[in-house]
Design a protein around this motif. Structure first.
Motif, PDB file in Angstrom:
ATOM      1  N   GLU A  40      37.704 -18.761  -4.093  1.00  0.00           N
ATOM      2  CA  GLU A  40      36.514 -19.986  -3.488  1.00  0.00           C
ATOM      3  C   GLU A  40      35.180 -19.780  -3.282  1.00  0.00           C
ATOM      4  O   GLU A  40      34.796 -19.970  -3.866  1.00  0.00           O
ATOM      5  CB  GLU A  40      37.248 -21.843  -3.417  1.00  0.00           C
ATOM      6  N   ARG A  41      35.138 -18.422  -2.611  1.00  0.00           N
ATOM      7  CA  ARG A  41      34.075 -18.170  -2.095  1.00  0.00           C
ATOM      8  C   ARG A  41      33.197 -17.099  -2.641  1.00  0.00           C
ATOM      9  O   ARG A  41      32.678 -15.536  -2.487  1.00  0.00           O
ATOM     10  CB  ARG A  41      34.147 -16.862  -0.435  1.00  0.00           C
ATOM     11  N   GLY A  42      33.906 -16.395  -3.725  1.00  0.00           N
ATOM     12  CA  GLY A  42      33.185 -15.423  -4.448  1.00  0.00           C
ATOM     13  C   GLY A  42      33.361 -14.607  -4.966  1.00  0.00           C
ATOM     14  O   GLY A  42      33.310 -12.839  -5.018  1.00  0.00           O
ATOM     15  N   LEU A  43      34.834 -13.960  -3.269  1.00  0.00           N
ATOM     16  CA  LEU A  43      35.084 -12.547  -3.322  1.00  0.00           C
ATOM     17  C   LEU A  43      36.494 -12.641  -3.737  1.00  0.00           C
ATOM     18  O   LEU A  43      37.429 -13.198  -3.570  1.00  0.00           O
ATOM     19  CB  LEU A  43      35.256 -12.785  -1.671  1.00  0.00           C
ATOM     20  N   GLN A  44      36.743 -11.945  -5.039  1.00  0.00           N
ATOM     21  CA  GLN A  44      38.091 -11.131  -5.461  1.00  0.00           C
ATOM     22  C   GLN A  44      38.665  -9.508  -4.753  1.00  0.00           C
ATOM     23  O   GLN A  44      38.418  -8.995  -5.124  1.00  0.00           O
ATOM     24  CB  GLN A  44      37.849 -10.932  -7.342  1.00  0.00           C
ATOM     25  N   VAL A  45      39.776 -10.754  -4.057  1.00  0.00           N
ATOM     26  CA  VAL A  45      40.956  -9.560  -3.743  1.00  0.00           C
ATOM     27  C   VAL A  45      42.163  -9.763  -4.003  1.00  0.00           C
ATOM     28  O   VAL A  45      43.042 -11.602  -4.035  1.00  0.00           O
ATOM     29  CB  VAL A  45      40.785 -10.044  -1.989  1.00  0.00           C
ATOM     30  N   ASP A  46      43.205  -9.161  -4.398  1.00  0.00           N
ATOM     31  CA  ASP A  46      44.134  -9.309  -4.868  1.00  0.00           C
ATOM     32  C   ASP A  46      44.643  -8.974  -2.910  1.00  0.00           C
ATOM     33  O   ASP A  46      44.914  -8.876  -2.248  1.00  0.00           O
ATOM     34  CB  ASP A  46      45.107  -8.116  -5.539  1.00  0.00           C
ATOM     35  N   HIS A  47      46.101 -10.445  -3.329  1.00  0.00           N
ATOM     36  CA  HIS A  47      47.217 -10.588  -2.130  1.00  0.00           C
ATOM     37  C   HIS A  47      48.048  -9.087  -1.599  1.00  0.00           C
ATOM     38  O   HIS A  47      47.990  -8.986  -0.450  1.00  0.00           O
ATOM     39  CB  HIS A  47      47.903 -11.837  -2.545  1.00  0.00           C
TER      40      HIS A  47
END
Length: 54
Positions: A40-47
């Motif tokens: 939602e904040r524009g950072l794509q990080v996998d769990h």
């Protein structure tokens, strides 16, 4: 003696990693919740990346 940063070779800034780990430890959030918050904040990080941080 030169001190090495524990965040050496990380793809994200140290303050972002520390903030997400803090949220995980402080609040009842899952790794997938944190993944969604970051997206939602524009950072794509996998769990699984967040799991490794913790």
């Amino acid at each position: 003696m030169i001190e090495q940063s524990p965040f050496k070779w990380r793809h994200f800034q140290a303050h972002l990693i520390l903030l997400r780990v803090r949220w995980y430890l402080r609040y009842a959030l899952s790794y997938r919740d944190l993944e969604e918050i970051m997206l939602e904040r524009g950072l794509q990080v996998d769990h699984t990346t967040i799991y490794r941080w913790v």
